[in-house]
Design a protein around this motif. Structure first.
Motif, PDB file in Angstrom:
ATOM      1  N   ALA A 393       0.825  -1.182  -0.121  1.00 20.30           N
ATOM      2  CA  ALA A 393      -0.127   0.146  -0.233  1.00 20.30           C
ATOM      3  C   ALA A 393       0.616   1.322  -0.105  1.00 20.30           C
ATOM      4  O   ALA A 393       0.469   2.056  -0.745  1.00 20.30           O
ATOM      5  CB  ALA A 393      -0.924  -0.105   1.372  1.00 20.30           C
ATOM      6  N   GLY A 394       1.874   1.235   0.617  1.00 11.00           N
ATOM      7  CA  GLY A 394       2.696   2.481   0.854  1.00 11.00           C
ATOM      8  C   GLY A 394       3.379   2.708  -0.531  1.00 11.00           C
ATOM      9  O   GLY A 394       3.431   3.810  -0.930  1.00 11.00           O
ATOM     10  N   ALA A 395       3.698   1.577  -1.368  1.00  9.97           N
ATOM     11  CA  ALA A 395       4.539   1.946  -2.557  1.00  9.97           C
ATOM     12  C   ALA A 395       3.399   2.258  -3.650  1.00  9.97           C
ATOM     13  O   ALA A 395       3.915   3.092  -4.517  1.00  9.97           O
ATOM     14  CB  ALA A 395       5.110   0.520  -2.805  1.00  9.97           C
ATOM     15  N   ALA A 396       2.310   1.701  -3.472  1.00  9.94           N
ATOM     16  CA  ALA A 396       1.085   2.230  -4.584  1.00  9.94           C
ATOM     17  C   ALA A 396       0.656   3.621  -4.350  1.00  9.94           C
ATOM     18  O   ALA A 396       0.748   4.293  -5.362  1.00  9.94           O
ATOM     19  CB  ALA A 396      -0.012   1.240  -4.416  1.00  9.94           C
ATOM     20  N   ALA A 397       0.628   4.052  -2.807  1.00 11.56           N
ATOM     21  CA  ALA A 397       0.080   5.107  -2.596  1.00 11.56           C
ATOM     22  C   ALA A 397       1.506   6.268  -3.135  1.00 11.56           C
ATOM     23  O   ALA A 397       1.268   7.453  -3.497  1.00 11.56           O
ATOM     24  CB  ALA A 397      -0.065   5.487  -1.164  1.00 11.56           C
ATOM     25  N   GLY A 398       2.824   5.960  -2.969  1.00 16.24           N
ATOM     26  CA  GLY A 398       3.704   6.673  -3.186  1.00 16.24           C
ATOM     27  C   GLY A 398       3.700   6.892  -4.786  1.00 16.24           C
ATOM     28  O   GLY A 398       4.002   8.051  -5.235  1.00 16.24           O
ATOM     29  N   ILE A 399       3.613   5.925  -5.767  1.00 15.21           N
ATOM     30  CA  ILE A 399       3.734   5.873  -6.934  1.00 15.21           C
ATOM     31  C   ILE A 399       2.533   6.644  -7.595  1.00 15.21           C
ATOM     32  O   ILE A 399       2.572   7.711  -8.299  1.00 15.21           O
ATOM     33  CB  ILE A 399       3.666   4.513  -7.685  1.00 15.21           C
ATOM     34  CG1 ILE A 399       4.826   3.718  -7.377  1.00 15.21           C
ATOM     35  CG2 ILE A 399       3.097   4.691  -9.270  1.00 15.21           C
ATOM     36  CD1 ILE A 399       4.787   2.329  -8.051  1.00 15.21           C
ATOM     37  N   PHE A 400       1.292   6.375  -6.919  1.00 19.17           N
ATOM     38  CA  PHE A 400       0.018   7.286  -7.446  1.00 19.17           C
ATOM     39  C   PHE A 400       0.373   8.667  -6.942  1.00 19.17           C
ATOM     40  O   PHE A 400       0.218   9.676  -8.054  1.00 19.17           O
ATOM     41  CB  PHE A 400      -0.948   6.813  -6.599  1.00 19.17           C
ATOM     42  CG  PHE A 400      -2.343   7.537  -6.793  1.00 19.17           C
ATOM     43  CD1 PHE A 400      -2.784   7.596  -7.854  1.00 19.17           C
ATOM     44  CD2 PHE A 400      -2.854   8.500  -5.853  1.00 19.17           C
ATOM     45  CE1 PHE A 400      -4.184   8.403  -8.082  1.00 19.17           C
ATOM     46  CE2 PHE A 400      -4.054   9.267  -5.945  1.00 19.17           C
ATOM     47  CZ  PHE A 400      -4.489   9.316  -7.142  1.00 19.17           C
ATOM     48  N   ASN A 401       0.786   8.900  -5.945  1.00 19.57           N
ATOM     49  CA  ASN A 401       0.907  10.462  -5.547  1.00 19.57           C
ATOM     50  C   ASN A 401       2.187  11.100  -6.208  1.00 19.57           C
ATOM     51  O   ASN A 401       2.130  12.400  -6.396  1.00 19.57           O
ATOM     52  CB  ASN A 401       1.072  10.671  -4.089  1.00 19.57           C
ATOM     53  CG  ASN A 401      -0.401  10.427  -3.218  1.00 19.57           C
ATOM     54  OD1 ASN A 401      -1.272  10.949  -3.639  1.00 19.57           O
ATOM     55  ND2 ASN A 401      -0.364   9.347  -2.466  1.00 19.57           N
ATOM     56  N   THR A 402       3.260  10.453  -6.679  1.00 15.71           N
ATOM     57  CA  THR A 402       4.240  10.849  -7.288  1.00 15.71           C
ATOM     58  C   THR A 402       3.798  11.294  -8.771  1.00 15.71           C
ATOM     59  O   THR A 402       4.184  12.470  -9.297  1.00 15.71           O
ATOM     60  CB  THR A 402       5.389   9.865  -7.429  1.00 15.71           C
ATOM     61  OG1 THR A 402       5.895   9.639  -6.214  1.00 15.71           O
ATOM     62  CG2 THR A 402       6.449  10.384  -8.282  1.00 15.71           C
ATOM     63  N   MET A 403       2.887  10.482  -9.467  1.00 12.32           N
ATOM     64  CA  MET A 403       2.292  10.854 -10.647  1.00 12.32           C
ATOM     65  C   MET A 403       1.396  11.857 -10.302  1.00 12.32           C
ATOM     66  O   MET A 403       1.451  12.923 -11.256  1.00 12.32           O
ATOM     67  CB  MET A 403       1.560   9.604 -11.226  1.00 12.32           C
ATOM     68  CG  MET A 403       2.266   8.320 -11.344  1.00 12.32           C
ATOM     69  SD  MET A 403       3.435   8.549 -12.944  1.00 12.32           S
ATOM     70  CE  MET A 403       2.349   8.251 -14.106  1.00 12.32           C
ATOM     71  N   ARG A 404       0.666  12.074  -9.465  1.00 14.40           N
ATOM     72  CA  ARG A 404      -0.254  13.092  -9.203  1.00 14.40           C
ATOM     73  C   ARG A 404       0.554  14.659  -8.935  1.00 14.40           C
ATOM     74  O   ARG A 404       0.239  15.589  -9.866  1.00 14.40           O
ATOM     75  CB  ARG A 404      -1.305  13.022  -8.144  1.00 14.40           C
ATOM     76  CG  ARG A 404      -2.107  14.120  -7.620  1.00 14.40           C
ATOM     77  CD  ARG A 404      -3.247  13.661  -6.865  1.00 14.40           C
ATOM     78  NE  ARG A 404      -2.811  13.296  -5.606  1.00 14.40           N
ATOM     79  CZ  ARG A 404      -4.113  12.708  -4.809  1.00 14.40           C
ATOM     80  NH1 ARG A 404      -5.257  12.906  -5.219  1.00 14.40           N
ATOM     81  NH2 ARG A 404      -3.583  12.147  -3.445  1.00 14.40           N
ATOM     82  N   ILE A 405       1.383  14.436  -8.062  1.00 16.63           N
ATOM     83  CA  ILE A 405       2.172  15.772  -7.420  1.00 16.63           C
ATOM     84  C   ILE A 405       3.201  16.184  -8.712  1.00 16.63           C
ATOM     85  O   ILE A 405       3.334  17.202  -9.045  1.00 16.63           O
ATOM     86  CB  ILE A 405       2.616  15.778  -6.289  1.00 16.63           C
ATOM     87  CG1 ILE A 405       1.716  15.097  -5.285  1.00 16.63           C
ATOM     88  CG2 ILE A 405       3.212  16.813  -6.063  1.00 16.63           C
ATOM     89  CD1 ILE A 405       0.478  16.193  -5.365  1.00 16.63           C
TER      90      ILE A 405
END
Length: 480
Positions: A393-405
């Motif tokens: 979950a941490g890695a997925a949240a990190g990738i998703f939010n990296t793409m977003r930000i």
């Protein structure tokens, strides 16, 4: 794989939701509020156009570059620990900025504050994914979307009122005040970690951060020097090389890479992480530059321009919770596809906007635009972490939010350069760069007004095209 606290919490549920939601609310406000405060800050601190723009870029670069590292660190040393650290950095650095005597200190503090924001963004969603399930999970992520949307939506209006009443420093004092209760609630959140995490990918982190920093520098230079100037082309070339090197490093590190490319084998995850480019990108760009257009060309006050954005910002306050329930009854595909279609409509109608448009004329494009963003906010974060195993979950949240930000930060810098070029109808001038920040000299008002209006119309078409692509991708990739 050993994971601590994998079961849903009961007694600390609301404290956890309040902590993550409250902390997340400060993040978009730190972007939009700072953008509103920037002209007043630059004037009081005697800053140039470029230095003032870096007040935004310094935050955006670290905010965009570090969610992956923060997500990996959260999986390794503890998600609550990273969340508490992130909230503390956001609050304390906001207090420092409010007391800063120079723009140089502000720029440095904003860069460090962006590190804390990245930690909040990556660890918060992972904590909710790990500690909730079923309807309580849908409610938690719906509240998270509402909080994030609230920070975006009220940012321009609240910041405008604060600047007029208490000056630009009051904007950052508010962020510091908001961080305090969120930190206290976060102390009651459950701790969890992935004990088999491979560690932090330092090489990948350095390449990615450096590439993003150099790209942002090139976009800032393009606002005044032009796209073909050596000051723009050289850093652009360096940025491309760094991003290419990042891709090589990540492929060679395989399972130890901070950017876990294996997650992209899941079509549904790919579709969700691409959503920020078609949903939040345009929303953030309009929040930053539409008020500048209404103030500089339309001669509206900061507060008036914030009120004129209400048709776009109000749905972002109201729809995320509704969206989570709607997705439960229909599907995530239906909600996200519909959201993109609404944004297409808003983008096309943006071509009818003029500097003297009435509230009703502005509401015509802004209402569907805001409705689309509000619906997407209610399901995007939950969808991103729900498409992978809970220990990731941490890695997925990190990738998703990296793409977003990353998309948002590059969009903010890139939109400034694009608007400056379109306003000047050629190589951007200093007057065009100042117009993008809401400063229009009376001697150049007629020319800049026409150019800025045309630039806003072109931006609407670009956003509509991107959202059309997003709608098609989402519909094809997600399950009914």
């Amino acid at each position: 794989m050993t994971v601590l606290a994998p079961t849903p919490v009961k007694s600390g549920y609301w404290a956890t939701v309040v902590a993550v939601g409250g902390a997340s609310m400060t993040l978009p406000f730190s972007v939009t509020g700072a953008a509103v405060a920037m002209p007043s800050m630059a004037a009081q601190l005697g800053s140039s156009v470029g230095a003032a723009q870096w007040m935004l870029n310094a935050f955006n670069i670290t905010f965009a570059a570090l969610p992956l590292a923060a997500g990996g660190l959260a999986d390794r040393i503890g998600r609550r620990r990273v969340l508490l650290t992130g909230i503390g950095l956001v609050g304390l650095l906001s207090l420092l900025i409010a007391l800063a005597p120079s723009m140089v200190l502000v720029d440095v503090a904003r860069a460090v504050q962006g590190c804390g924001a990245a930690a909040v963004l990556a660890s918060g969603a992972a904590i909710l994914a790990h500690s909730t399930s079923g309807r309580r999970r849908q409610l938690a992520f719906g509240i998270l979307g509402t909080c994030f949307g609230t920070g975006l939506a009220i940012g321009p209006l609240a910041a405008g009122a604060l600047v007029e009443v208490g000056g630009w420093r009051s904007v950052f004092l508010l962020v510091a005040a908001m961080a305090a209760p969120a930190w206290l609630c976060a102390t009651r959140a459950p701790e969890s970690r992935d004990t088999n995490h491979p560690g932090i990918d330092v090489a990948g982190l350095v390449c990615f951060t450096a590439g993003l920093a150099v790209l942002s520098f090139a976009l800032v230079e393009a606002t005044t020097a032009g796209w073909t100037a050596p000051a723009t082309l050289v850093p652009l070339g360096i940025a491309v090389l760094l991003v290419a090197l990042f891709a090589v490093v990540e492929v060679r590190r395989a399972e130890r890479a901070m950017f876990d490319v294996r997650l992209y084998r899941r079509p549904e995850f790919l579709a969700v992480v691409c959503q920020p480019f078609t949903v939040t990108l345009g929303f953030v760009v309009l929040l930053v530059y539409l008020p500048a257009y209404l103030q500089g060309v339309g001669s509206r006050t900061v507060l008036d321009s914030g009120l004129l954005l209400l048709p776009m910002t109000t749905p972002v306050l109201l729809l995320p919770l509704i969206a989570s329930r709607l997705a439960a009854r229909t599907s995530v595909r239906a909600v996200l596809t519909g959201a993109s279609v609404l944004i297409v409509v808003g983008g096309l109608l943006l071509t009818t906007v003029h500097s003297d448009s009435s509230w009703l004329e502005l509401a015509l494009p802004l209402l569907p635009f805001g409705a689309g963003v509000g619906l997407a906010f209610g399901v995007m974060d939950n969808a991103a972490v729900s498409t992978v195993p809970v220990e990731k979950a941490g890695a997925a949240a990190g990738i998703f939010n990296t793409m977003r930000i990353t998309g948002e930060s590059v969009a903010v810098s890139g939109a400034a350069a694009l608007l400056s070029t379109l306003i000047a109808a050629g190589p951007p001038s200093l007057e065009a760069a100042q117009a993008v920040q809401g400063h229009v000299a009376e001697a150049h008002r007629a020319v800049l007004a026409a150019g800025f209006t045309g630039a806003i119309h072109t931006l609407g078409v670009i956003l509509a095209v991107l959202s059309t692509l997003g709608a098609v991708l989402t519909y094809l990739a997600l399950k009914p």
